[in-house]
Design an enzyme around this catalytic site. Structure first.
Site, mmCIF file in Angstrom:
data_model
loop_
_atom_site.group_PDB
_atom_site.id
_atom_site.type_symbol
_atom_site.label_atom_id
_atom_site.label_comp_id
_atom_site.label_asym_id
_atom_site.label_seq_id
_atom_site.Cartn_x
_atom_site.Cartn_y
_atom_site.Cartn_z
ATOM 1 N N ASP A 129 7.309 25.851 47.908
ATOM 2 C CA ASP A 129 5.941 25.926 47.524
ATOM 3 C C ASP A 129 4.558 25.777 47.773
ATOM 4 O OD1 ASP A 129 4.767 26.580 44.854
ATOM 5 O OD2 ASP A 129 5.692 25.386 43.704
ATOM 6 N N CYS A 153 10.437 30.123 36.233
ATOM 7 C CA CYS A 153 10.377 28.730 35.860
ATOM 8 C C CYS A 153 9.305 28.795 34.632
ATOM 9 C CB CYS A 153 9.474 27.781 37.036
ATOM 10 S SG CYS A 153 9.307 26.332 36.752
#
Length: 208
Positions: A125, A7
Site C-alpha cells: 500500500d 475495500c
C-alpha cells in the site's frame, strides 16, 4: 486471472454491486475510528450475509489486540488483513488466513513473514493506507519473489489499474476510494463495474 478486492464496504446495498461485478474479496474496516469507513463487527456480519458465496470477507485492522482478533474470527470472516505492528506470538494465534499489509516505508519487511504458514499473502500500500494515493510501483520490482498472494493497493481506479498491473507482477488489486462517489459517500456501482472491467480486460489481453 487477477484477483479483485474492494475495500471499505459499509452498507448492504454495496454487496449488490460486488455480487453483480463478480469481485473476489470484500474488505471491512474494523476497530479503526479514524476511518470514515469504520464499522463494528456486528454490522459487518449483517452485510457479509448478503455477499455471494464465492466472495471472501476480509476484516481490515490496524495493530489489532488479541480480543479484537478473536471477535473477527467469531464473526465469521474468511481472513484478516493486518496493518501496523503485531507480535509474532499474537500473529501465530490467529486462526484464519492473514493478509499482511505494508506501506512503501516497510515493503522489504515482508520477507520476515515468508515462513509463517497462516500468512497467505501481502498487501502493498501507499505511505498512508486508505489515503487514495498511488506510490512508485517500480519499488515492487526490487522485492524478492514470493509464492504467496500479492495485492497492490493505493489510489487505484479504472483509469490507472491497467498501468499498475503492467508495471507489477501482483496477483491482485485492491481499491476503496477509487470506486467511491466523488463526495466519498459510499461505493459507486458504475465505478466498481468499470474497475472490474478494466482488470478483467487486462487479464484477457495478457492471455492472447
Amino acid at each position: 486471472m487477477k484477483k479483485i478486492k474492494i475495500c471499505g464496504i459499509t452498507d448492504i446495498k454495496e454487496t449488490e454491486y460486488l455480487n453483480e461485478a463478480g469481485v473476489d474479496y470484500a474488505g471491512f474496516v474494523l476497530f479503526y475510528p479514524k476511518s470514515r469507513r469504520n464499522i463494528d463487527p456486528g454490522r459487518a456480519k449483517e452485510i457479509m450475509a448478503h455477499l455471494d458465496s464465492h466472495i471472501k470477507a476480509v476484516a481490515v485492522v490496524v495493530e489489532p489486540a488479541a480480543g479484537q482478533l478473536k471477535e473477527i474470527e467469531d464473526t465469521g470472516f474468511d481472513m484478516v488483513q493486518i496493518h501496523g505492528r503485531i507480535s509474532d506470538e499474537l500473529l501465530s494465534r490467529v486462526r484464519i488466513p492473514v493478509l499482511r499489509a505494508f506501506n512503501v516505508s516497510d515493503l522489504s519487511e515482508f520477507e520476515e513473514y515468508e515462513d509463517k504458514e497462516n500468512v497467505i499473502g501481502y498487501v502493498f500500500d501507499a505511505q498512508i493506507p486508505g489515503s487514495g494515493k498511488v506510490f512508485d510501483w517500480s519499488l515492487l520490482q526490487r522485492l524478492p519473489k514470493t509464492d504467496k498472494l500479492t495485492f497492490l493497493a493505493g489510489g487505484l481506479d479504472a483509469f490507472n489499474v491497467r498501468d499498475a498491473l503492467a508495471a507489477t507482477e501482483v496477483d491482485g488489486v485492491d481499491t476503496s476510494s477509487g470506486v467511491e462517489w466523488e463526495a466519498g459517500a459510499g461505493k459507486d456501482p458504475e465505478k466498481i463495474k468499470s474497475f472490474v472491467e478494466a482488470v478483467r480486460g487486462y487479464t484477457s489481453e495478457k492471455r492472447l
